[in-house]
Design a protein around this motif. Structure first.
Motif, PDB file in Angstrom:
ATOM      1  N   TYR A  69       0.827  -1.196   0.000  1.00 30.69           N
ATOM      2  CA  TYR A  69       0.000   0.000   0.000  1.00 30.69           C
ATOM      3  C   TYR A  69       0.872   1.261   0.000  1.00 30.69           C
ATOM      4  N   GLY A  70       1.893   1.262   0.861  1.00 35.89           N
ATOM      5  CA  GLY A  70       2.808   2.402   0.916  1.00 35.89           C
ATOM      6  C   GLY A  70       3.539   2.614  -0.400  1.00 35.89           C
ATOM      7  N   LEU A  71       3.978   1.524  -1.011  1.00 37.24           N
ATOM      8  CA  LEU A  71       4.666   1.615  -2.303  1.00 37.24           C
ATOM      9  C   LEU A  71       3.731   2.158  -3.380  1.00 37.24           C
ATOM     10  N   ASN A  72       2.505   1.712  -3.379  1.00 34.69           N
ATOM     11  CA  ASN A  72       1.517   2.182  -4.345  1.00 34.69           C
ATOM     12  C   ASN A  72       1.288   3.684  -4.197  1.00 34.69           C
ATOM     13  N   ILE A  73       1.148   4.158  -2.970  1.00 36.39           N
ATOM     14  CA  ILE A  73       0.960   5.595  -2.728  1.00 36.39           C
ATOM     15  C   ILE A  73       2.177   6.375  -3.197  1.00 36.39           C
ATOM     16  N   GLU A  74       3.370   5.878  -2.872  1.00 41.27           N
ATOM     17  CA  GLU A  74       4.600   6.561  -3.281  1.00 41.27           C
ATOM     18  C   GLU A  74       4.710   6.632  -4.800  1.00 41.27           C
ATOM     19  N   MET A  75       4.352   5.558  -5.475  1.00 38.53           N
ATOM     20  CA  MET A  75       4.406   5.565  -6.944  1.00 38.53           C
ATOM     21  C   MET A  75       3.424   6.574  -7.526  1.00 38.53           C
ATOM     22  N   HIS A  76       2.238   6.653  -6.942  1.00 34.41           N
ATOM     23  CA  HIS A  76       1.264   7.647  -7.414  1.00 34.41           C
ATOM     24  C   HIS A  76       1.789   9.068  -7.209  1.00 34.41           C
ATOM     25  N   LYS A  77       2.442   9.313  -6.089  1.00 34.77           N
ATOM     26  CA  LYS A  77       3.020  10.645  -5.833  1.00 34.77           C
ATOM     27  C   LYS A  77       4.079  10.968  -6.885  1.00 34.77           C
ATOM     28  N   GLN A  78       4.956  10.015  -7.148  1.00 29.32           N
ATOM     29  CA  GLN A  78       6.024  10.257  -8.119  1.00 29.32           C
ATOM     30  C   GLN A  78       5.469  10.465  -9.527  1.00 29.32           C
ATOM     31  N   VAL A  79       4.479   9.683  -9.918  1.00 27.28           N
ATOM     32  CA  VAL A  79       3.871   9.843 -11.238  1.00 27.28           C
ATOM     33  C   VAL A  79       3.186  11.204 -11.324  1.00 27.28           C
TER      34      VAL A  79
END
Length: 103
Positions: A69-79
């Protein structure tokens, strides 16, 4: 069902089936009870082991889920940040073309 190594009383001629004395019957019941207690204990140990494994697997699952979940949120932030940078660059490029003197 009966403990291994335990032999039934010998058959007495002239009588159908087996005949046990009270002491023999008590001994047999005692042996069977001890056998069942040993089975119960081994099953209880196995159950406890499996319950601990289940708890550990659930803990790993929750840890995996939280990391995912944390990785998914971080990826969305970076995108999102990357798309914002692209948007601003394109906007500046278009503004540059619009502000440029006509030929």
């Amino acid at each position: 069902m009966y403990p291994q190594g335990r032999h039934p009383a010998p058959h007495q001629p002239g009588q159908p089936g087996f005949k046990f004395t009270v002491a023999e019957s008590c001994d047999r019941i005692k042996d069977e009870f001890q056998f069942l207690q040993a089975q119960y204990h081994s099953l209880k140990v196995e159950y406890d082991k499996l319950a601990n494994e289940k708890t550990e697997m659930q803990r790993h699952y929750v840890m995996y889920y939280e990391m995912s979940y944390g990785l998914n949120i971080e990826m969305h932030k970076q995108v999102s940040a990357f798309l914002l940078e692209i948007y601003l660059a394109v906007k500046n490029l278009i503004n540059g073309f619009l502000m440029a003197p006509a030929l």
